[in-house]
Write an enzyme that holds these catalytic residues in place. Structure first.
Site, PDB file in Angstrom:
ATOM      1  N   ASP A   6       0.820  -1.217   0.000  1.00  0.00           N
ATOM      2  CA  ASP A   6       0.000   0.000   0.000  1.00  0.00           C
ATOM      3  C   ASP A   6       0.855   1.269   0.000  1.00  0.00           C
ATOM      4  O   ASP A   6       0.325   2.369  -0.013  1.00  0.00           O
ATOM      5  CB  ASP A   6      -0.923  -0.012   1.229  1.00  0.00           C
ATOM      6  CG  ASP A   6      -1.970   1.090   1.195  1.00  0.00           C
ATOM      7  OD1 ASP A   6      -2.502   1.376   0.115  1.00  0.00           O
ATOM      8  OD2 ASP A   6      -2.263   1.675   2.262  1.00  0.00           O
ATOM      9  N   GLN A  28      -5.595  -2.029  -6.706  1.00  0.00           N
ATOM     10  CA  GLN A  28      -6.127  -1.083  -5.724  1.00  0.00           C
ATOM     11  C   GLN A  28      -6.792   0.079  -6.432  1.00  0.00           C
ATOM     12  O   GLN A  28      -6.332   0.509  -7.493  1.00  0.00           O
ATOM     13  CB  GLN A  28      -4.997  -0.557  -4.834  1.00  0.00           C
ATOM     14  CG  GLN A  28      -5.478   0.379  -3.718  1.00  0.00           C
ATOM     15  CD  GLN A  28      -4.325   0.877  -2.854  1.00  0.00           C
ATOM     16  OE1 GLN A  28      -3.581   1.751  -3.249  1.00  0.00           O
ATOM     17  NE2 GLN A  28      -4.197   0.297  -1.667  1.00  0.00           N
ATOM     18  N   SER A  42      -6.848   5.291  -0.003  1.00  0.00           N
ATOM     19  CA  SER A  42      -7.103   3.958  -0.553  1.00  0.00           C
ATOM     20  C   SER A  42      -8.557   3.592  -0.305  1.00  0.00           C
ATOM     21  O   SER A  42      -9.077   3.768   0.800  1.00  0.00           O
ATOM     22  CB  SER A  42      -6.187   2.925   0.107  1.00  0.00           C
ATOM     23  OG  SER A  42      -4.826   3.268  -0.076  1.00  0.00           O
TER      24      SER A  42
END
Length: 296
Positions: free
Chosen positions: A207, A281, A231
């Site tokens: 991430d 993502q 995110s």
């Protein structure tokens, strides 16, 4: 405990407070929200702790629902959805102050011989990580010194990150840039020998830079930010065993960004070109404001 890698292992060592309930620390830091990779990594630890340990995780799918509050412990509740002959499924809910901030579903698979074996090779040949400068070195070269906030971040950073392409600093440099980025990464110190720790550490790292690919055609990665980023969701598929304290290449691209949301895809390779992990993502991008981007 001064080594950032040791701190990461400690961060992933959850306290079990009931059969299916775990508590994770959330360090008090000068951030607007808890880092999403931390919550994802801790949630996967909680899921893994309720399995027999013989089945490695092969996939996870997660949603970031609310910003986490730094300094406030996070409680992880695990639902044992399925224990089959080959697959185990767990659903994890992360809670702060009685509100769900994140949920994750993870699937674990008993190792077996594959009847079909293939993979696409990396899209390019990349330079070895030892030949590339660290992010801090590039910033020092550009600015003459590392700002105090980045000095603190560098001391806390559990991963050594080296961009394959030199960082861009001006509007002229980003003009015409493709929405792609690649970095070499590894933990800054040993992470021990527990495979679950390595999987969760890499989940943490996944991430950190993935949404860079969305921003590259628009603004310098380490210059003044014009966007709030958050995110929204995160998915990973784990293909082969690995160690997160050995170099891995994270090749990232953004196929589309529209409507305030940018999609990014990542492929994580070992030094021999073996595909270890696939990542997808979506992130929220809004014009920068002093407060975090809201997730509606």
């Amino acid at each position: 405990m001064t080594n950032p890698a040791e701190r990461l292992v400690d961060l992933l060592d959850l306290e079990q407070i009931e059969v299916n309930i775990f508590r994770g620390r959330s360090p008090e830091e000068s951030l607007q929200r808890v880092f999403g990779g931390q919550v994802a990594g801790q949630a996967l630890v909680a899921a893994g702790r309720t399995t027999d340990g013989e089945r490695p995780v092969h996939s996870l799918h997660a949603y970031f629902l609310r910003p986490g509050i730094p300094g406030v412990p996070i409680v992880y509740q695990v639902e044992r959805v399925r224990d089959g002959r080959s697959f185990t499924t767990r659903r994890v809910t992360a809670i702060q102050h009685g509100r769900t901030i994140f949920n994750l579903t993870a699937s674990f698979h008993r190792p077996e011989e594959g009847s079909i074996e293939h993979q696409l090779p990396p899209r390019l040949e990349f330079p070895d990580p030892e030949t590339l400068p660290t992010v801090a070195t590039e910033i020092r070269e550009h600015l003459g010194a590392l700002p105090e906030a980045l000095e603190r971040m560098e001391r806390r950073q559990p991963f050594d990150i080296r961009y394959v392409d030199r960082l861009r600093w001006t509007a002229e440099e980003i003009k015409g840039a493709e929405p792609r980025s690649a970095v070499w990464m590894r933990a800054v110190g040993p992470l021990g020998d527990d495979p679950l720790v390595h999987t969760c550490a890499l989940t943490y790292a996944s991430d950190m830079t993935l949404l860079d690919a969305v921003r590259i055609p628009v603004e310098p990665l380490w210059g003044p930010r014009g966007f709030d980023m958050a995110s929204l969701d995160h998915a990973m598929w784990f293909h082969r065993p690995f160690r997160a304290d050995e170099w891995f290449l994270y090749d990232q691209e953004s196929p589309v960004s529209t409507g305030g949301r940018g999609l990014a895809r990542g492929r994580i390779y070992d030094r021999d070109g073996g595909l270890l992990v696939s990542v997808v993502q979506e992130g929220l991008f809004r014009p920068y404001t002093p407060t975090p981007a809201a997730r509606d």
